[in-house]
Scaffold this motif. Structure first.
Motif, mmCIF file in Angstrom:
data_model
loop_
_atom_site.group_PDB
_atom_site.id
_atom_site.type_symbol
_atom_site.label_atom_id
_atom_site.label_comp_id
_atom_site.label_asym_id
_atom_site.label_seq_id
_atom_site.Cartn_x
_atom_site.Cartn_y
_atom_site.Cartn_z
ATOM 1 N N LEU A 1 -52.834 35.852 -15.784
ATOM 2 C CA LEU A 1 -53.133 36.591 -17.013
ATOM 3 C C LEU A 1 -51.960 36.635 -17.985
ATOM 4 O O LEU A 1 -52.160 36.924 -19.166
ATOM 5 C CB LEU A 1 -53.543 38.028 -16.667
ATOM 6 C CG LEU A 1 -54.874 38.194 -15.917
ATOM 7 C CD1 LEU A 1 -55.051 39.645 -15.493
ATOM 8 C CD2 LEU A 1 -56.035 37.755 -16.795
ATOM 9 N N ASN A 2 -50.771 36.357 -17.502
ATOM 10 C CA ASN A 2 -49.587 36.565 -18.338
ATOM 11 C C ASN A 2 -49.586 35.676 -19.574
ATOM 12 O O ASN A 2 -49.281 36.134 -20.681
ATOM 13 C CB ASN A 2 -48.322 36.316 -17.515
ATOM 14 C CG ASN A 2 -47.080 36.835 -18.216
ATOM 15 O OD1 ASN A 2 -47.080 37.929 -18.773
ATOM 16 N ND2 ASN A 2 -46.016 36.051 -18.198
ATOM 17 N N GLU A 3 -49.939 34.401 -19.423
ATOM 18 C CA GLU A 3 -49.916 33.478 -20.565
ATOM 19 C C GLU A 3 -50.952 33.848 -21.623
ATOM 20 O O GLU A 3 -50.617 33.900 -22.824
ATOM 21 C CB GLU A 3 -50.127 32.048 -20.074
ATOM 22 C CG GLU A 3 -49.835 30.981 -21.121
ATOM 23 C CD GLU A 3 -48.381 30.968 -21.549
ATOM 24 O OE1 GLU A 3 -48.117 30.577 -22.709
ATOM 25 O OE2 GLU A 3 -47.514 31.359 -20.743
ATOM 26 N N PRO A 4 -52.227 34.113 -21.251
ATOM 27 C CA PRO A 4 -53.187 34.558 -22.273
ATOM 28 C C PRO A 4 -52.776 35.854 -22.958
ATOM 29 O O PRO A 4 -52.959 36.003 -24.172
ATOM 30 C CB PRO A 4 -54.487 34.739 -21.479
ATOM 31 C CG PRO A 4 -54.341 33.860 -20.296
ATOM 32 C CD PRO A 4 -52.891 33.892 -19.951
ATOM 33 N N ILE A 5 -52.215 36.801 -22.196
ATOM 34 C CA ILE A 5 -51.753 38.064 -22.790
ATOM 35 C C ILE A 5 -50.612 37.806 -23.763
ATOM 36 O O ILE A 5 -50.543 38.396 -24.843
ATOM 37 C CB ILE A 5 -51.309 39.045 -21.686
ATOM 38 C CG1 ILE A 5 -52.498 39.471 -20.823
ATOM 39 C CG2 ILE A 5 -50.622 40.262 -22.285
ATOM 40 C CD1 ILE A 5 -53.496 40.354 -21.516
#
Length: 308
Positions: A254-258
């Motif tokens: 989730l870190n990259e999309p966030i």
């Protein structure tokens, strides 16, 4: 005394490695049980990480919270500047920005399209305005109300505008999420206890005859309980490890999309994981649940064996 301690340590070491050996001896069933425990622990821990990231993100929103102070029209620029510096000394105010009445009039002329009509006026009808940005590490409605109340009674302020509807909504949403996490954690903790208790019960059933023989030869309940308690500890340790791994993988996914989403709002927010302290708490909770669940199961079935 020394010999007694050495004997006690040897018994614990034997139970420690014996329980680990029994865990490895039946890997498929034990791994499946551990995965279920890990998922049960991962859900509340994951929700806690989610809530923690929301609170970290909202800690920076105090920069967007502004209170508009419209000063009395009789207050000149010097007095307005002195007043802004005076209220800035408060611990709950992070920044004050003075908008001079001439600047306000010029901006209004530019944006409103009534420049010709405003030029007819003999004097500037706009007051000096102070933008106040409160300090708020955590969103707190009580502190905000206190600040508003203190500012409203100041004689220099003619009017005050502040829209805190969205803050109230966020506070209530966070409270609801906290309550949901508490309820979910309680239910899943009970589920973990039942899973471990049932697994230990089956193990006790398999060793029922050995337990009865051990008791006939004077084996104490503590001696019989010890390997089963360590088995519960292993379930807690391995289950917590799986929970930590699931949370870490989820954060990486989730870190990259966030990060891409936050960039659209001119922010560089990154998701944070459990950290060292919360990881230790996760393992402590897992071990305690495993230990307690196995203790309850062993105690209950030992009493049943004695009754028969």
């Amino acid at each position: 005394m020394k010999q007694h301690i050495q004997t006690w340590l040897k018994q614990h070491a034997h139970a420690f490695f014996f329980s680990l050996g029994q865990y490895i001896k039946n890997p498929i069933n034990n791994i499946l049980t551990t995965v279920v425990i890990g998922i049960s622990l991962a859900f509340p821990a994951g929700f806690y990480v989610f809530l923690n990231n929301i609170q970290i993100m909202s800690a920076n929103w105090d920069k967007t919270i502004e209170i508009n102070l419209f000063l009395d029209t009789t207050i000149n620029e010097q007095r307005a500047n002195d007043f802004a510096n005076r209220i800035l000394k408060r611990d709950d105010i992070a920044q004050t920005i003075l908008i001079k009445k001439d600047e306000a009039l010029a901006e209004y002329k530019k944006l409103s399209g009534f420049e010709d009509a405003l030029n007819v006026l003999n004097e500037n009808p706009f007051p000096n305005v102070i933008l106040v940005r409160p300090v708020s590490k955590n969103i707190n409605e009580v502190k905000t109300k206190k600040l508003i109340g203190d500012l409203e009674i100041m004689p220099e302020i003619d009017n005050l505008q502040y829209d805190n509807t969205w803050i109230k909504r966020l506070v209530h949403i966070i409270d609801i999420v906290k309550l949901v996490i508490l309820m979910l954690s309680t239910l899943l903790a009970i589920a973990v206890l039942l899973i471990i208790g049932n697994t230990i019960r089956l193990s006790i059933y398999n060793y029922r005859h050995e337990i009865e023989i051990t008791k006939l030869f004077g084996g104490t309940d503590s001696f019989i309980q010890r390997p089963f308690l360590y088995t519960g500890v292993w379930y807690g340790v391995f289950g917590s490890t799986i929970a930590w791994f699931l949370i870490a993988v989820s954060i990486q996914i989730l870190n990259e999309p966030i990060k891409n989403l936050s960039a659209l709002y001119a922010s560089n927010f990154n998701l944070t994981g459990l950290g060292i302290t919360n990881t230790l708490r996760l393992f402590a909770i897992g071990i305690l649940l495993g230990l307690f669940g196995s203790w309850v199961s062993v105690k209950r079935h030992l009493d049943a064996i004695e009754a028969n």
